[in-house]
Motif scaffolding. Structure first.
Motif, short mmCIF file in Angstrom:
data_model
loop_
_atom_site.label_atom_id
_atom_site.label_comp_id
_atom_site.label_asym_id
_atom_site.label_seq_id
_atom_site.Cartn_x
_atom_site.Cartn_y
_atom_site.Cartn_z
N GLY A 116 0.81 -1.21 0.00
CA GLY A 116 0.00 0.00 0.00
C GLY A 116 0.84 1.26 0.00
O GLY A 116 0.42 2.30 -0.53
N ARG A 117 2.01 1.20 0.58
CA ARG A 117 2.90 2.36 0.61
C ARG A 117 3.75 2.45 -0.67
O ARG A 117 4.06 3.55 -1.14
N LEU A 118 4.10 1.29 -1.24
CA LEU A 118 4.96 1.27 -2.41
C LEU A 118 4.22 1.64 -3.69
O LEU A 118 4.76 2.38 -4.54
N THR A 119 3.00 1.16 -3.86
CA THR A 119 2.29 1.32 -5.12
C THR A 119 2.11 2.77 -5.55
O THR A 119 2.39 3.12 -6.72
N PRO A 120 1.66 3.68 -4.68
CA PRO A 120 1.52 5.08 -5.13
C PRO A 120 2.83 5.69 -5.61
O PRO A 120 2.83 6.49 -6.55
N VAL A 121 3.92 5.32 -4.98
CA VAL A 121 5.22 5.86 -5.40
C VAL A 121 5.56 5.37 -6.80
O VAL A 121 6.00 6.14 -7.67
N LEU A 122 5.35 4.07 -7.05
CA LEU A 122 5.65 3.51 -8.37
C LEU A 122 4.77 4.11 -9.44
O LEU A 122 5.23 4.41 -10.56
N GLU A 123 3.51 4.33 -9.13
CA GLU A 123 2.59 4.91 -10.12
C GLU A 123 2.98 6.33 -10.49
O GLU A 123 2.71 6.80 -11.60
N SER A 124 3.65 7.02 -9.57
CA SER A 124 4.03 8.42 -9.83
C SER A 124 5.32 8.56 -10.63
O SER A 124 5.68 9.66 -11.03
N LEU A 125 6.02 7.45 -10.87
CA LEU A 125 7.34 7.52 -11.52
C LEU A 125 7.25 7.72 -13.02
O LEU A 125 8.22 8.16 -13.64
N GLY A 126 6.15 7.33 -13.63
CA GLY A 126 6.02 7.48 -15.07
C GLY A 126 6.85 6.49 -15.85
O GLY A 126 7.32 6.81 -16.96
N VAL A 127 7.08 5.28 -15.31
CA VAL A 127 7.87 4.24 -15.98
C VAL A 127 7.06 2.95 -16.00
O VAL A 127 6.06 2.80 -15.29
N ASP A 128 7.52 2.01 -16.83
CA ASP A 128 6.93 0.68 -16.87
C ASP A 128 7.57 -0.13 -15.73
O ASP A 128 8.76 -0.42 -15.78
N TRP A 129 6.81 -0.49 -14.72
CA TRP A 129 7.39 -1.12 -13.55
C TRP A 129 6.75 -2.47 -13.24
O TRP A 129 5.60 -2.73 -13.59
#
Length: 323
Positions: A23-36
């Protein structure tokens, strides 16, 4: 082509804290603008961690996992994760939230600036006592003194590796691994980013003093032969002292006559030299044991289950990049 980032997260008995971490990691990854993608490495957990990982993949295919056939240890879990990771950059982090996901944009910024290895350097630890800090500082000081690669201060398994660095790590075949030393050994342009270590979101650490001591021994033996060589110099010093004592004893005998030998000094001498011999044999045994492990050539790890990722797909994607 969009950048592809793989987050590798070794987990062991993290069923309780896994949803909080995601829950803490997902918003950060979504904000990066990369294919993750996130690749969890289940290191033989005895709780419901594997079930949580299956459910997580069912809800979002970008969360993948491999489950090792048993508990191989964190160092092997890291090696397994790097073997399966297929991103242009791979970020290693723990799944207990002590490595803050909010630092990921800073890691990517340094990587885009040209650094192949971006190391996280911890500034403090919320759950770390005075004894633990003393142990950690002593080990790092000793490692810098006797080992070949320079280990960055405060280095932990929270870092970014470029594809070239990941491929280099995957070429290293030793069974007894000390990843922090390997990150330094492979070279490449590197930098460090300080961060504050947070507290665990759930559960307790499995790293007790005994395991930390064994980990320290593995690191020193893997990157230094000085513990072997020191006994040769110690032997020379002891022999020189014995010769000097023999000369003094001879002069005293010629001047004052034969002296009555002392029983306590004899016992102390025997115990001292016996201890020196046993310690030297113990150090030699540590190196021989690692040679024994290496020559057996067993697989570094065995995978019991793949969730959303296969080794065959990994090899194909890596081959596409190489071509």
């Amino acid at each position: 082509m969009a950048e592809r980032i793989t987050i590798v997260v070794p987990v062991y008995n993290e069923a309780e804290g896994l949803p909080l971490f995601v829950g803490r990691l997902t918003p950060v990854l979504e904000s990066l603008g990369v294919d993750w993608t996130v690749l969890f490495v289940n290191d033989g957990s005895a709780d419901a961690t594997l079930l949580r990982l299956r459910d997580l993949h069912d809800s979002d295919p970008r969360f993948t996992a491999i489950s090792l056939s048993r508990n191989f240890g964190k160092e092997t879990a890291i090696a397994a994760g790097l073997h399966y990771a297929d991103g242009d950059a791979v970020i290693l982090m723990d799944g207990d939230a002590q490595h803050p996901p909010e630092m990921l944009p800073a890691f990517l910024e340094r990587w885009r600036a040209g650094f192949k290895v971006v190391l996280g350097s911890r500034e403090g630890m919320a759950e770390e006592g005075a004894l633990r800090r003393l142990y950690s500082r002593s080990f790092h000081a000793l490692f810098r003194l006797i080992a070949a690669p320079r280990l960055p201060r405060g280095a932990v398994d929270f870092l970014l590796l470029d594809r070239k660095a990941v491929d280099a790590m995957n070429r290293l075949g030793e069974r007894t691994r000390f990843s922090k030393g390997l990150y330094a050994w492979i070279g490449f342009e590197h930098t460090t980013i300080p961060f504050a270590v947070g507290g665990r979101v759930a559960g307790q650490s499995s790293w007790n003093f005994t395991r930390l001591l064994g980990f320290a021994v593995d690191g020193l033996v893997s990157f230094s032969t000085i513990p072997l060589k020191v006994w040769s110099y110690l032997g020379l010093v002891v022999s020189a002292c014995a010769m000097v004592y023999a000369l003094v004893f001879l002069i005293m005998t010629l001047v004052s006559g034969t002296d009555q030998p002392g029983f306590p000094s004899l016992i102390v001498s025997i115990m001292f030299f016996s201890g020196v011999q046993l310690i030297s044999l113990g150090v030699l045994g540590e190196y021989v044991a690692r040679i024994y492990e290496e020559v057996k050539r067993r697989p570094l790890f065995l995978v019991g289950e793949e969730i959303g990722v296969t080794e065959r797909d990994h090899g194909r994607r890596a081959g596409d990049r190489a071509s």
